[in-house]
Design an enzyme around this catalytic site. Structure first.
Site, PDB file in Angstrom:
ATOM      1  N   GLY A   1      -4.170   7.671  12.353  1.00  0.00           N
ATOM      2  CA  GLY A   1      -4.612   5.775  13.441  1.00  0.00           C
ATOM      3  C   GLY A   1      -5.498   5.411  12.877  1.00  0.00           C
ATOM      4  N   TYR A   2      -5.228   4.798  11.601  1.00  0.00           N
ATOM      5  CA  TYR A   2      -6.837   3.952  11.209  1.00  0.00           C
ATOM      6  C   TYR A   2      -6.175   1.744  11.532  1.00  0.00           C
ATOM      7  CZ  TYR A   2     -10.152   6.916   9.259  1.00  0.00           C
ATOM      8  OH  TYR A   2     -10.874   7.684   9.126  1.00  0.00           O
TER       9      TYR A   2
ATOM     10  N   GLU B   1     -10.411  10.566   1.465  1.00  0.00           N
ATOM     11  CA  GLU B   1      -8.876  10.036   0.910  1.00  0.00           C
ATOM     12  C   GLU B   1      -8.557   8.931  -0.242  1.00  0.00           C
ATOM     13  OE1 GLU B   1      -7.310   6.648   4.228  1.00  0.00           O
ATOM     14  OE2 GLU B   1      -5.535   6.926   2.352  1.00  0.00           O
TER      15      GLU B   1
HETATM   16  C1  LIG Z   1       2.106   3.329   1.799  1.00  0.00           C
HETATM   17  C2  LIG Z   1       1.151   3.123   2.330  1.00  0.00           C
HETATM   18  C3  LIG Z   1       1.298   3.891   3.850  1.00  0.00           C
HETATM   19  C4  LIG Z   1      -0.634   4.227   4.588  1.00  0.00           C
HETATM   20  N1  LIG Z   1      -0.551   4.650   5.438  1.00  0.00           N
HETATM   21  C5  LIG Z   1      -1.309   4.709   6.472  1.00  0.00           C
HETATM   22  C6  LIG Z   1      -1.410   5.360   7.487  1.00  0.00           C
HETATM   23  O1  LIG Z   1      -1.224   6.743   6.867  1.00  0.00           O
HETATM   24  N2  LIG Z   1      -2.779   4.805   7.905  1.00  0.00           N
HETATM   25  C7  LIG Z   1      -2.735   4.046   8.147  1.00  0.00           C
HETATM   26  O2  LIG Z   1      -4.245   3.711   9.006  1.00  0.00           O
HETATM   27  N3  LIG Z   1      -3.107   3.279   7.444  1.00  0.00           N
HETATM   28  C8  LIG Z   1      -2.138   3.048   6.486  1.00  0.00           C
HETATM   29  N4  LIG Z   1      -2.064   1.918   5.256  1.00  0.00           N
HETATM   30  C9  LIG Z   1      -2.395   1.035   5.555  1.00  0.00           C
HETATM   31  C10 LIG Z   1      -3.561   0.334   5.088  1.00  0.00           C
HETATM   32  O3  LIG Z   1      -4.509   0.996   5.189  1.00  0.00           O
HETATM   33  C11 LIG Z   1      -3.645  -1.017   4.823  1.00  0.00           C
HETATM   34  O4  LIG Z   1      -2.201  -1.682   4.709  1.00  0.00           O
HETATM   35  C12 LIG Z   1      -4.500  -1.579   3.220  1.00  0.00           C
HETATM   36  O5  LIG Z   1      -5.593  -1.416   4.124  1.00  0.00           O
HETATM   37  C13 LIG Z   1      -4.384  -3.034   3.490  1.00  0.00           C
HETATM   38  O6  LIG Z   1      -4.663  -3.919   5.151  1.00  0.00           O
HETATM   39  P1  LIG Z   1      -3.724  -5.120   5.481  1.00  0.00           P
HETATM   40  O7  LIG Z   1      -2.301  -4.406   5.153  1.00  0.00           O
HETATM   41  O8  LIG Z   1      -4.226  -5.273   7.227  1.00  0.00           O
HETATM   42  O9  LIG Z   1      -4.499  -6.403   4.335  1.00  0.00           O
HETATM   43  P2  LIG Z   1      -5.332  -7.198   4.487  1.00  0.00           P
HETATM   44  O10 LIG Z   1      -6.226  -6.539   4.815  1.00  0.00           O
HETATM   45  O11 LIG Z   1      -4.804  -8.232   5.168  1.00  0.00           O
HETATM   46  O12 LIG Z   1      -5.079  -7.783   2.806  1.00  0.00           O
HETATM   47  C14 LIG Z   1      -4.273  -8.826   2.282  1.00  0.00           C
HETATM   48  C15 LIG Z   1      -5.004  -8.663   1.418  1.00  0.00           C
HETATM   49  O13 LIG Z   1      -5.877  -9.384   1.270  1.00  0.00           O
HETATM   50  C16 LIG Z   1      -7.553  -8.498   0.766  1.00  0.00           C
HETATM   51  N5  LIG Z   1      -8.253  -8.892   1.008  1.00  0.00           N
HETATM   52  C17 LIG Z   1      -8.604  -8.638   2.674  1.00  0.00           C
HETATM   53  N6  LIG Z   1      -9.916  -8.401   2.374  1.00  0.00           N
HETATM   54  C18 LIG Z   1     -10.406  -8.796   1.508  1.00  0.00           C
HETATM   55  C19 LIG Z   1     -12.088  -9.297   1.201  1.00  0.00           C
HETATM   56  N7  LIG Z   1     -13.239  -9.302   1.909  1.00  0.00           N
HETATM   57  N8  LIG Z   1     -12.439  -9.317  -0.333  1.00  0.00           N
HETATM   58  C20 LIG Z   1     -11.109  -9.379  -0.948  1.00  0.00           C
HETATM   59  N9  LIG Z   1      -9.457  -9.278  -0.412  1.00  0.00           N
HETATM   60  C21 LIG Z   1      -9.774  -9.255   0.083  1.00  0.00           C
HETATM   61  C22 LIG Z   1      -6.151  -7.293   0.315  1.00  0.00           C
HETATM   62  O14 LIG Z   1      -7.069  -7.207  -0.781  1.00  0.00           O
HETATM   63  C23 LIG Z   1      -4.964  -7.607   0.300  1.00  0.00           C
HETATM   64  O15 LIG Z   1      -4.460  -8.260  -1.412  1.00  0.00           O
HETATM   65  C24 LIG Z   1      -0.800   2.574   4.361  1.00  0.00           C
HETATM   66  C25 LIG Z   1      -0.313   1.461   3.710  1.00  0.00           C
HETATM   67  C26 LIG Z   1       1.055   1.987   2.523  1.00  0.00           C
HETATM   68  C27 LIG Z   1       0.995   0.626   1.622  1.00  0.00           C
END
Ligand SMILES: Cc1cc2nc3c(=O)[nH]c(=O)nc-3n(C[C@H](O)[C@H](O)[C@H](O)COP(=O)(O)OP(=O)(O)OC[C@H]3O[C@@H](n4cnc5c(N)ncnc54)[C@H](O)[C@@H]3O)c2cc1C
Lengths: 380, 411
Positions: free
Chosen positions: B131-132, B248
């Protein structure tokens, strides 16, 4: 499998080679050789210092006057000299020719030449390529047997250190068609022999290469290395060892460019901040770092095979040469780009790395050549 | 302690005797054993194999014996992995408990927490989820806002998580919550564990572009969690959170380790094997451009495999994963994504089917490839996006500076 991490002895060697290059053979040495239009294209006195440190005998077994430190020892030297671009006969004499003699030479040939190589008393060059593109089987130079030995006729191009070598190892054909692997033989030829005509080339990297013509050059029967017509089996192995060695030099080149770029990104300021704070540059730097890590592993893995099991040498040689050629091309371009205008100036060193990069990339097969070979070796 | 050679011998003999024949074949995705209260075993041998491996602690070979782990040294573990690979043995248990939570619990947990949770992870009795991420906090994870407020001996949780993989199948969750609402964003986070059956927890599956629904929205409404289930120090959860991310990322980088090149002949599932079959080629791939691209990809894959091997060797001298895990994660994910793009090129329109009633139009393998191609796009998002990994490399490994002035201006 042998370790991919250096042991204590190897780390000590690396430190000492690096320190020597830094103090005695920095990039300014290449600049000097170029600007003074040095006759030899390298410093003989500097070479003698390297010989005294054991670099020329690194891979030569002790019974032939060497130090038997293994190919990993040579890897370290090639990588470090690659970082400062110092011109030396290491590639031609030690990497190519000592390997050829060691792998294919008769006992007499080994006894007469290997100790002299280790002692820095003789320089050798491998005369193999006959066209602008690497092609191991393209051999038209002819060797015709006669009562006194063999007569050689033909032309070789881009022979590294061709104009300073005392002896040449010439790849010639005694039978078969142009691209046959059978019928290829290796001969030791005195560079001063009648009929040998050497044309020194002026190459973009300011290092030595020559075109060499052979017009009715007579060599004795004992000039033959290995069996008559079976030279390709030796040549193939030599080329793979040489490719792996060149990959080590390329790794040094790429690593040095990268280190200089990172320094510059931290120090150069624009818009009131270090340019290294710009994400556009940060991500490219991170990509370069990642690719360099893969390059280092490809090189380390190949050398551990040379000093170890030896079964996968051909495929590991192509992996190393293809990967390094691809990455060095990118990094050498980024090296200029990320320095801006100053990167384009002759006064600044980065251009030397770019120039050397393209030469080593092409030597013994560029990335496309080795991808093609890799595919063939893997059955597709 | 026995020598490595003796260890290899006894391990080989044990595996010979205890690894069922059906566990020495390639595994389909629906055969992966995740464990947990609702564990599913498509093949009964999977259950047997898990029990035998768990009894030796070899589901977690290097974890301490006192908590049920295998107690092996790093060297012994390498031998075990080699021996498992030698007989093509399946992974007996795959879980977030093993790859993520366990290592940090061993490092930061209390003796009581370890004794309670570690043995259940080893035996696959409890399945964990992560749950992150939250709707407003993805890459900027530290901005998370799920609240935990102390009330007597319990924390009371309110908030929402998203993208929680397998939340609907998991038994427990390791969760990041905000416990200090005044402090700077990194300094008010805590790391807490709780049962997904606690009152107030609900999950709602989300469908992916691949058609599967492995992850969920997860909601917490006045969920009561005993305070002793907080791991590490109060408000110091970010330290643990980051450490867990390194584990991870190391795990995810394994996606880049595609099948071996043993024998150096195209097998039917390999990139070149697929491309040659579709084109009717027998000994040389006729599309020269694709052949070049495949060779390039395979060369990169081999160099990548050497790199993860080398990094394991180097890690022997240091402590666990570090910032290079970001490099491995990112490269491995990009390799996997490239591999699927090449598979699709190799397959032509045979790689573009969505489903089939009798497999006469698209084969099961082809359909699976298409779905996996879609799933692979998530590799460079999960566990921190590609861009975030590159940021980590630039800052932590290369020491490049932050951009303070522009961020202050709000740009
Ligand atoms: C298949 C899958 C499984 C997952 N499983 C889990 C899970 O079990 N538990 C959990 O907690 N999460 C999980 N996640 C979530 C995952 O960790 C997040 O989707 C990820 O951290 C990105 O966050 P966001 O989706 O909010 O994208 P955003 O942070 O909104 O990113 C959108 C875009 O902006 C870019 N961006 C954002 N900040 C910056 C920066 N500082 N510099 C350059 N570019 C940037 C990103 O790289 C991306 O391309 C999962 C995701 C997927 C796809």
């Amino acid at each position: 499998m042998m370790s991919m991490v250096f042991n204590e002895d190897q780390r000590i060697l690396q430190d000492s080679v690096r320190a020597f290059c830094h103090e005695n053979a920095p990039v300014s040495e290449l600049r000097r050789v170029r600007d003074e239009k040095d006759e030899d294209g390298f410093s003989r006195s500097l070479w003698q210092q390297m010989v005294a440190l054991g670099w020329a005998g690194m891979t030569i077994p002790e019974e032939y006057g060497g130090f038997g430190f293994g190919y990993t020892g040579l890897e370290i030297v090639l990588e470090e000299t690659g970082r400062t671009l110092v011109p030396t006969p290491l590639v031609s004499t030690v990497l190519f020719c000592a390997t050829a003699l060691h792998l294919g030479g008769s006992e007499a040939q080994k006894l007469s030449l290997l100790p002299k190589i280790a002692a820095g008393e003789v320089l050798l060059a491998l005369a193999h390529e006959e066209s602008a593109l690497h092609n191991p089987v393209r051999v038209e130079t002819q060797a015709v047997a006669n009562t006194d030995g063999f007569t050689l006729n033909g032309k070789k191009c881009f022979v590294l250190d061709g104009h300073v070598a005392d002896q040449l190892i010439v790849v010639a054909r005694n039978s078969g068609e142009q691209e046959d692997t059978d019928g290829i033989s290796l001969f030791l030829v005195d560079r001063q022999a009648p009929g040998v005509e050497v044309q020194r080339l002026n190459v973009v990297d300011s290092r030595n290469a020559a075109n060499i013509g052979f017009a009715n050059v007579q060599v004795p029967a004992d000039a033959l290395i290995g069996e008559l017509g079976d030279g390709y089996s030796i040549l193939e192995k030599v080329l793979d060892v040489a490719r792996i060695g060149l990959a080590a030099e390329m790794l040094g080149n790429a690593q040095e460019i990268f280190d200089r770029v990172i320094e510059y990104l931290k120090q150069r300021e624009q818009f009131g901040i270090p340019i290294g704070a710009f994400q556009g540059l940060q991500h490219r730097a991170a990509h370069m770092y990642s690719e360099l890590e893969l390059c280092r592993s490809a090189v380390r893995r190949a050398f551990s095979e040379l000093d170890g099991a030896q079964e996968e040498i051909p495929v590991l040689a192509s992996i190393a040469k293809a990967k390094l050629a691809e990455v060095l091309e990118d990094i050498s371009n980024e090296g200029v780009q990320m320095h801006g205008g100053i990167g384009m100036t002759d006064e600044f060193d980065i251009g030397f790395f770019l120039k050397r990069a393209r030469v080593v990339q092409a030597l013994l097969g560029d990335a496309n050549f080795h991808r093609d070979r890799y595919a063939s070796l893997n059955g597709f | 302690m026995q020598t490595l050679a003796a260890f290899r011998q006894s391990t080989r003999a044990w595996l010979e005797e205890n690894c069922p024949a059906s566990m020495r074949t390639a595994m389909e995705e629906d055969e992966v054993v995740w464990g947990g209260r609702q564990a599913e075993f498509k093949n009964p041998d999977s259950k047997l194999w898990l029990e035998r491996m768990a009894a030796k602690g070899w589901t977690t070979p290097t974890w301490p014996k006192e908590y049920g782990g295998g107690g092996l040294s790093k060297e012994e573990n390498i031998v075990l992995l080699q021996e498992l690979q030698r007989i093509n043995a399946r992974q007996a248990l795959n879980s977030f408990g093993i790859s993520m939570l366990g290592p940090v619990l061993l490092e930061y947990g209390t003796a009581e927490q370890k004794a309670e949770h570690i043995p259940k992870i080893v035996r696959g009795e409890i399945r964990w989820c992560q749950g992150y991420s939250e709707p407003g906090s993805g890459s900027d994870l530290a901005s998370l806002s799920t609240k935990a407020v102390l009330d007597g001996d319990d924390y009371v949780l309110n908030g929402a998580k998203v993208w929680t993989s397998y939340a609907d199948k998991a038994d427990w969750i390791f969760c990041l919550v905000r416990t200090d609402f005044e402090a700077a964003k990194h300094s008010g986070i805590s790391f807490i564990l709780f049962d997904m059956q606690s009152p107030g927890v609900t999950t709602r599956p989300i469908q992916l572009i691949s058609g599967a629904s492995p992850f969920c929205e997860t909601f917490f409404e006045d969920v009561r969690v005993p305070a002793k289930q907080l791991v590490g120090k109060l408000n110091d959860g970010w330290t643990i959170a980051k450490r867990l991310l390194q584990h991870e990322r190391t795990m995810i980088s394994g996606f880049g380790l595609s099948t071996s090149n043993a024998g150096r002949k195209p097998d039917s599932a390999s990139l070149e094997g697929v491309a040659m079959r579709i084109r009717g080629d027998s000994n040389k791939l006729s599309d020269a451009v694709l052949r070049n691209e495949i060779a390039r990809h395979k060369i990169d894959s081999e160099a990548f495999a050497f790199t993860s091997q080398r990094s394991m060797e180097e890690a022997k001298q240091s402590k666990g994963p570090n910032a290079t895990s970001s490099m491995l994660k990112n490269y491995g994910c990009e390799l996997n994504k490239r591999r699927y793009e090449l598979l699709l090129k190799g397959l032509g329109t045979q790689g573009l089917g969505w489903s089939s009633s009798d497999y006469s139009d698209f084969s099961a393998l082809e359909l699976k490839t298409t779905r996996e191609w879609l799933r692979s796009k998530g590799n460079s998002i999960e566990g921190g996006t590609a861009e975030i990994q590159l940021n980590v490399i630039a800052k932590r490994v290369l020491g490049l500076p932050d951009m303070p002035t522009l961020i202050k201006k709000g740009g």
